[in-house]
Design a protein around this motif. Structure first.
Motif, PDB file in Angstrom:
ATOM      1  N   PHE A  82       0.819  -1.208   0.000  1.00 40.69           N
ATOM      2  CA  PHE A  82       0.000   0.000   0.000  1.00 40.69           C
ATOM      3  C   PHE A  82       0.855   1.262   0.000  1.00 40.69           C
ATOM      4  CE2 PHE A  82      -2.389  -3.404   2.042  1.00 40.69           C
ATOM      5  CZ  PHE A  82      -3.567  -3.378   1.322  1.00 40.69           C
ATOM      6  N   THR A  83       2.108   1.137  -0.351  1.00 36.84           N
ATOM      7  CA  THR A  83       3.002   2.280  -0.435  1.00 36.84           C
ATOM      8  C   THR A  83       3.325   2.587  -1.892  1.00 36.84           C
ATOM      9  OG1 THR A  83       4.975   0.882  -0.239  1.00 36.84           O
ATOM     10  CG2 THR A  83       4.017   1.751   1.811  1.00 36.84           C
ATOM     11  N   VAL A  84       3.730   3.833  -2.140  1.00 40.48           N
ATOM     12  CA  VAL A  84       4.041   4.256  -3.507  1.00 40.48           C
ATOM     13  C   VAL A  84       5.315   3.593  -4.006  1.00 40.48           C
ATOM     14  CG1 VAL A  84       4.540   6.258  -4.953  1.00 40.48           C
ATOM     15  CG2 VAL A  84       2.854   6.439  -3.125  1.00 40.48           C
ATOM     16  N   THR A  85       6.284   3.394  -3.121  1.00 39.82           N
ATOM     17  CA  THR A  85       7.565   2.817  -3.535  1.00 39.82           C
ATOM     18  C   THR A  85       7.422   1.383  -4.043  1.00 39.82           C
ATOM     19  OG1 THR A  85       7.980   2.148  -1.244  1.00 39.82           O
ATOM     20  CG2 THR A  85       8.873   4.277  -1.970  1.00 39.82           C
ATOM     21  N   ALA A  86       6.389   0.676  -3.601  1.00 41.06           N
ATOM     22  CA  ALA A  86       6.198  -0.702  -4.055  1.00 41.06           C
ATOM     23  C   ALA A  86       5.840  -0.765  -5.537  1.00 41.06           C
ATOM     24  CB  ALA A  86       5.118  -1.388  -3.227  1.00 41.06           C
ATOM     25  N   TYR A  87       5.214   0.288  -6.065  1.00 40.26           N
ATOM     26  CA  TYR A  87       4.779   0.303  -7.457  1.00 40.26           C
ATOM     27  C   TYR A  87       5.680   1.153  -8.343  1.00 40.26           C
ATOM     28  CZ  TYR A  87       0.574  -1.588  -5.327  1.00 40.26           C
ATOM     29  OH  TYR A  87      -0.298  -2.366  -4.617  1.00 40.26           O
ATOM     30  N   GLN A  88       6.697   1.759  -7.767  1.00 38.68           N
ATOM     31  CA  GLN A  88       7.583   2.617  -8.546  1.00 38.68           C
ATOM     32  C   GLN A  88       8.297   1.880  -9.679  1.00 38.68           C
ATOM     33  OE1 GLN A  88      10.381   4.752  -6.142  1.00 38.68           O
ATOM     34  NE2 GLN A  88      11.306   5.824  -7.884  1.00 38.68           N
ATOM     35  N   PRO A  89       8.781   0.648  -9.484  1.00 40.47           N
ATOM     36  CA  PRO A  89       9.451  -0.044 -10.605  1.00 40.47           C
ATOM     37  C   PRO A  89       8.554  -0.280 -11.809  1.00 40.47           C
ATOM     38  CG  PRO A  89       9.983  -1.103  -8.519  1.00 40.47           C
ATOM     39  CD  PRO A  89       8.894  -0.135  -8.235  1.00 40.47           C
ATOM     40  N   TYR A  90       7.225  -0.383 -11.594  1.00 41.54           N
ATOM     41  CA  TYR A  90       6.317  -0.650 -12.705  1.00 41.54           C
ATOM     42  C   TYR A  90       5.993   0.610 -13.509  1.00 41.54           C
ATOM     43  CZ  TYR A  90       5.699  -4.886  -9.985  1.00 41.54           C
ATOM     44  OH  TYR A  90       5.924  -6.046  -9.295  1.00 41.54           O
ATOM     45  N   PHE A  91       6.453   1.760 -13.065  1.00 36.40           N
ATOM     46  CA  PHE A  91       6.259   3.000 -13.808  1.00 36.40           C
ATOM     47  C   PHE A  91       7.573   3.534 -14.367  1.00 36.40           C
ATOM     48  CE2 PHE A  91       2.512   2.655 -11.231  1.00 36.40           C
ATOM     49  CZ  PHE A  91       1.503   3.221 -11.982  1.00 36.40           C
ATOM     50  N   ASP A  92       8.653   2.783 -14.184  1.00 41.50           N
ATOM     51  CA  ASP A  92       9.967   3.191 -14.669  1.00 41.50           C
ATOM     52  C   ASP A  92      10.208   2.571 -16.044  1.00 41.50           C
ATOM     53  OD1 ASP A  92      12.482   4.232 -14.889  1.00 41.50           O
ATOM     54  OD2 ASP A  92      13.420   2.844 -13.482  1.00 41.50           O
ATOM     55  N   VAL A  93       9.580   3.149 -17.061  1.00 40.27           N
ATOM     56  CA  VAL A  93       9.701   2.656 -18.433  1.00 40.27           C
ATOM     57  C   VAL A  93       9.990   3.828 -19.362  1.00 40.27           C
ATOM     58  CG1 VAL A  93       8.248   0.607 -18.177  1.00 40.27           C
ATOM     59  CG2 VAL A  93       7.197   2.797 -18.661  1.00 40.27           C
ATOM     60  N   ASP A  94      10.545   3.517 -20.520  1.00 41.44           N
ATOM     61  CA  ASP A  94      10.850   4.516 -21.527  1.00 41.44           C
ATOM     62  C   ASP A  94       9.711   4.625 -22.526  1.00 41.44           C
ATOM     63  OD1 ASP A  94      13.303   4.921 -20.321  1.00 41.44           O
ATOM     64  OD2 ASP A  94      14.304   3.410 -21.568  1.00 41.44           O
ATOM     65  N   THR A  95       9.717   5.733 -23.261  1.00 45.02           N
ATOM     66  CA  THR A  95       8.698   5.932 -24.291  1.00 45.02           C
ATOM     67  C   THR A  95       8.808   4.873 -25.387  1.00 45.02           C
ATOM     68  OG1 THR A  95       8.766   8.310 -23.858  1.00 45.02           O
ATOM     69  CG2 THR A  95       7.738   7.606 -25.908  1.00 45.02           C
ATOM     70  N   SER A  96      10.035   4.484 -25.715  1.00 50.71           N
ATOM     71  CA  SER A  96      10.225   3.456 -26.739  1.00 50.71           C
ATOM     72  C   SER A  96       9.611   2.124 -26.319  1.00 50.71           C
ATOM     73  CB  SER A  96      11.712   3.281 -27.035  1.00 50.71           C
ATOM     74  OG  SER A  96      12.420   2.914 -25.859  1.00 50.71           O
ATOM     75  N   ASP A  97       9.695   1.806 -25.020  1.00 55.52           N
ATOM     76  CA  ASP A  97       9.084   0.565 -24.527  1.00 55.52           C
ATOM     77  C   ASP A  97       7.568   0.620 -24.646  1.00 55.52           C
ATOM     78  OD1 ASP A  97      11.613  -0.356 -23.875  1.00 55.52           O
ATOM     79  OD2 ASP A  97      11.525   0.479 -21.846  1.00 55.52           O
TER      80      ASP A  97
END
Length: 280
Positions: A82-97
């Motif tokens: 329930f923390t923001v840091t737990a979902y941070q890796p799933y939003f770390d993507v590039d535009t090309s991806d």
């Protein structure tokens, strides 16, 4: 005779030949007890089984052991979901991806999207695709109603409920359907992650964005064809990427894939009737 005399002298004075050294006054002597030296590398076998009570070398204990001085149990780590840091890796993507995955969603019969995103699923693309579709569907639905009222010479009233209704339908579908499917697949011992399902369903909605833009054409048959093709592509995209994994569920895989396809087609009909059509 001389050698025997020297031998007797040596034997008599051997124990008193070296007197012990006394410590100077005012100093304390330090004695080190005998200690067992550790040999590196250790000779005992280590690993997942023979490593004793400790965790194996390749074990990830970052989220399993509490910090020093804390009595926190491992089950308390569920709070990190329930923390923001737990979902941070799933939003770390590039535009090309994102663009590459959107392109994959437009070719529903390839069935390679699941494998390409198995190690790096994201939630950034699904969130913005769903959000864009909400505003596009609401604006297109409003535009269709506006044009229809102008043609009929009727007074046009803006319906704010169209935006909130589309948000509830699309957000609810892209969240609760993958969660329900995850529970069913977990019960059938199918190895699919929840984030992977959310990613797959999010990108499956992209095809409805251009379909919604084309629905502004004031021809009802053309709208049905456009939305129908979009719904078929979306359903086949989800089914083709899940089929190879759900086959391990045994004979029930056919009914699961059929249910997934029917849900996508049902969403298509709902979008067409309530958002991409003219209300009389």
């Amino acid at each position: 005779m001389m050698s025997e005399k020297y031998t007797n002298i040596n034997n008599q004075n051997a124990s008193r030949s070296v007197p012990p050294v006394q410590d100077p006054p005012g100093q304390v002597s330090v004695k080190f007890p005998d200690s067992a030296l550790q040999t590196f590398p250790p000779s005992a076998p280590e690993g997942k089984i023979a490593g004793g009570s400790g965790p194996p070398r390749d074990a990830d204990v970052t989220f399993s052991k509490p910090t020093s001085g804390s009595s926190e149990q491992p089950t308390a780590n569920w709070a990190k979901a329930f923390t923001v840091t737990a979902y941070q890796p799933y939003f770390d993507v590039d535009t090309s991806d994102i663009l590459e995955r959107i392109k994959e969603s437009l070719f529903p019969f390839k069935g390679t999207f699941k494998e390409k995103t198995a190690n790096s699923p994201d939630l950034y693309g699904p969130f913005w695709i769903c959000t864009t579709l909400i505003f596009v569907s609401a604006s297109i639905g409003t535009s269709i109603t506006y044009l229809a009222d102008k043609i009929r010479h009727k007074e046009w009233d803006y319906d704010i409920h169209m935006l909130t209704w589309s948000a509830c339908v699309l957000y609810g579908y892209v969240v609760f359907v993958p969660i329900t499917l995850y529970i069913v697949l977990k019960y059938l011992s199918v190895p699919l992650g929840l984030v992977q399902l959310l990613c797959l369903y999010g990108y499956s909605l992209f095809v409805f964005i251009p379909a919604g833009c084309l629905s502004i054409v004031p021809v009802e048959m053309f709208r049905w064809v456009v939305v129908g093709v979009a719904g078929f592509m979306s359903a086949m995209f989800v089914a083709s990427n899940l089929r190879s994994h759900i086959v391990s569920a045994g004979e029930r895989w056919f009914w699961i894939v059929s249910g997934i396809t029917l849900l996508q087609l049902a969403l298509t009909i709902v979008l067409k009737i309530y958002l991409f059509s003219v209300s009389t």
